[in-house]
Scaffold this active site. Sequence first.
Site, mmCIF file in Angstrom:
data_model
loop_
_atom_site.group_PDB
_atom_site.id
_atom_site.type_symbol
_atom_site.label_atom_id
_atom_site.label_comp_id
_atom_site.label_asym_id
_atom_site.label_seq_id
_atom_site.Cartn_x
_atom_site.Cartn_y
_atom_site.Cartn_z
ATOM 1 N N GLN A 138 0.836 -1.214 0.000
ATOM 2 C CA GLN A 138 0.000 0.000 0.000
ATOM 3 C C GLN A 138 0.870 1.264 0.000
ATOM 4 O O GLN A 138 0.407 2.333 -0.341
ATOM 5 C CB GLN A 138 -0.892 0.036 1.241
ATOM 6 C CG GLN A 138 -1.928 -1.069 1.282
ATOM 7 C CD GLN A 138 -2.739 -0.977 2.569
ATOM 8 O OE1 GLN A 138 -3.602 -0.124 2.710
ATOM 9 N NE2 GLN A 138 -2.448 -1.845 3.498
ATOM 10 N N ILE A 179 3.465 4.115 -0.955
ATOM 11 C CA ILE A 179 3.731 4.746 -2.260
ATOM 12 C C ILE A 179 5.157 5.281 -2.319
ATOM 13 O O ILE A 179 5.515 6.025 -3.223
ATOM 14 C CB ILE A 179 2.708 5.868 -2.559
ATOM 15 C CG1 ILE A 179 2.687 6.914 -1.440
ATOM 16 C CG2 ILE A 179 1.325 5.295 -2.792
ATOM 17 C CD1 ILE A 179 1.843 8.137 -1.774
ATOM 18 N N ASP A 180 5.988 4.902 -1.316
ATOM 19 C CA ASP A 180 7.333 5.477 -1.226
ATOM 20 C C ASP A 180 8.360 4.785 -2.113
ATOM 21 O O ASP A 180 9.480 5.268 -2.275
ATOM 22 C CB ASP A 180 7.818 5.467 0.236
ATOM 23 C CG ASP A 180 7.635 4.095 0.883
ATOM 24 O OD1 ASP A 180 7.999 3.086 0.243
ATOM 25 O OD2 ASP A 180 7.127 4.042 2.016
ATOM 26 N N HIS A 231 -1.416 1.148 -4.410
ATOM 27 C CA HIS A 231 -1.821 2.557 -4.457
ATOM 28 C C HIS A 231 -0.906 3.395 -5.343
ATOM 29 O O HIS A 231 -0.816 4.615 -5.173
ATOM 30 C CB HIS A 231 -1.879 3.143 -3.036
ATOM 31 C CG HIS A 231 -2.897 2.461 -2.173
ATOM 32 N ND1 HIS A 231 -2.862 2.480 -0.794
ATOM 33 C CD2 HIS A 231 -3.978 1.717 -2.502
ATOM 34 C CE1 HIS A 231 -3.879 1.780 -0.323
ATOM 35 N NE2 HIS A 231 -4.568 1.301 -1.335
ATOM 36 N N CYS A 290 7.288 10.461 -16.310
ATOM 37 C CA CYS A 290 8.612 11.011 -15.957
ATOM 38 C C CYS A 290 8.960 10.591 -14.542
ATOM 39 O O CYS A 290 8.075 10.300 -13.747
ATOM 40 C CB CYS A 290 8.581 12.532 -15.882
ATOM 41 S SG CYS A 290 8.144 13.361 -17.348
ATOM 42 N N CYS A 344 4.592 19.298 -18.656
ATOM 43 C CA CYS A 344 5.136 18.057 -19.206
ATOM 44 C C CYS A 344 6.220 18.380 -20.244
ATOM 45 O O CYS A 344 5.930 19.059 -21.243
ATOM 46 C CB CYS A 344 4.013 17.239 -19.834
ATOM 47 S SG CYS A 344 4.602 15.894 -20.860
ATOM 48 N N CYS A 350 5.275 17.262 -23.859
ATOM 49 C CA CYS A 350 4.326 18.167 -24.547
ATOM 50 C C CYS A 350 5.061 19.412 -25.040
ATOM 51 O O CYS A 350 4.814 19.885 -26.157
ATOM 52 C CB CYS A 350 3.208 18.613 -23.593
ATOM 53 S SG CYS A 350 1.956 17.369 -23.269
ATOM 54 N N GLY A 403 2.243 -3.657 9.218
ATOM 55 C CA GLY A 403 2.187 -2.192 9.221
ATOM 56 C C GLY A 403 0.932 -1.603 8.631
ATOM 57 O O GLY A 403 0.969 -0.513 8.061
ATOM 58 N N THR A 453 -0.374 -0.407 16.207
ATOM 59 C CA THR A 453 -1.667 0.054 16.728
ATOM 60 C C THR A 453 -2.731 -1.031 16.516
ATOM 61 O O THR A 453 -2.524 -1.980 15.757
ATOM 62 C CB THR A 453 -2.122 1.341 16.014
ATOM 63 O OG1 THR A 453 -2.185 1.073 14.615
ATOM 64 C CG2 THR A 453 -1.160 2.490 16.273
HETATM 65 ZN ZN ZN Z 1 2.539 15.599 -21.981
#
Ligand code: ZN
Length: 278
Positions: free
Chosen positions: A125, A127-128, A156, A171, A189, A192, A240, A272
Amino acid sequence: MEKIVKLSLKSENDCFLIREVNRHIAKAKNCIIITGAGISCSAGIPDFISSDGLYNMIKSQYPGVFRSGKDLFDVQLLRTHDTIKRFNLFMGILKELIVNAKPTATHSFIKKLADMKKLKRVYIQNIDNLEELVGFDVNWQFERVKNCKVQVVQLHGTLSKLRCNACTNICLFTPQYCEIFKEGGAPNCPECVERGRRPHFIGQLKPTVILYGDTHPKGLEISQIAKRDQDKADCLLIMGTSLRIPGVKDLIKGFARAVHGHDSCIILVNVTDVANKG
Ligand SMILES: [Zn+2]
């Protein structure tokens, strides 16, 4: 026979329980691990539910900006200019913590299980992206559900990358971009810009994280992989997480049912108390 070993870090029976856990892991060949924010706390990334968590930290630093812990990860944040700014600010703060973080003993333990051929898969879960720093391949494109070799499923998403909201170019989330987010903005971006798009059509880079209320773009593939893994699972290790996220609770229930009836065990490691409803 199913054996449930509940390990509390505050328990006096720790030694006995740790021996029990060791015994079960030693004989397992296809461990399934499900992790949450708690495994990265000792790396300096607080979770956002516990009393000393991320929300309280942000609330004290930015009073009045966020109303609740859930606010930090809610897709509703992306509705207005003002809330998008808050979301960007939060992503910048969180990314800065992550940039300075090193993998924890838990990340090394999970990698060790993989090296010992005891890990079937880890569902993360967090996201690091700290799992990549211990050597896991995280670049699963989900094109292969059958015989999928990549062992990490980032439930996630990840804060290691950014995606353009116009051309979908991906990126790396660099420290330079972090500064822009910390000011409440989002970078243009580069793809782009390079294509010479008119300013109005230049996309912005957004973190590749899945928010509350968002559907995972690869949710179907993840559930197919999980179903296949359930057939093999001989040990379920949950670390965790306080089991408060409905989708993850369902995933855990599926695995718990699968190991039930085998000579298998479910190990829950959390500081916890966990949610007990549902
Ligand atoms: Zn772009």
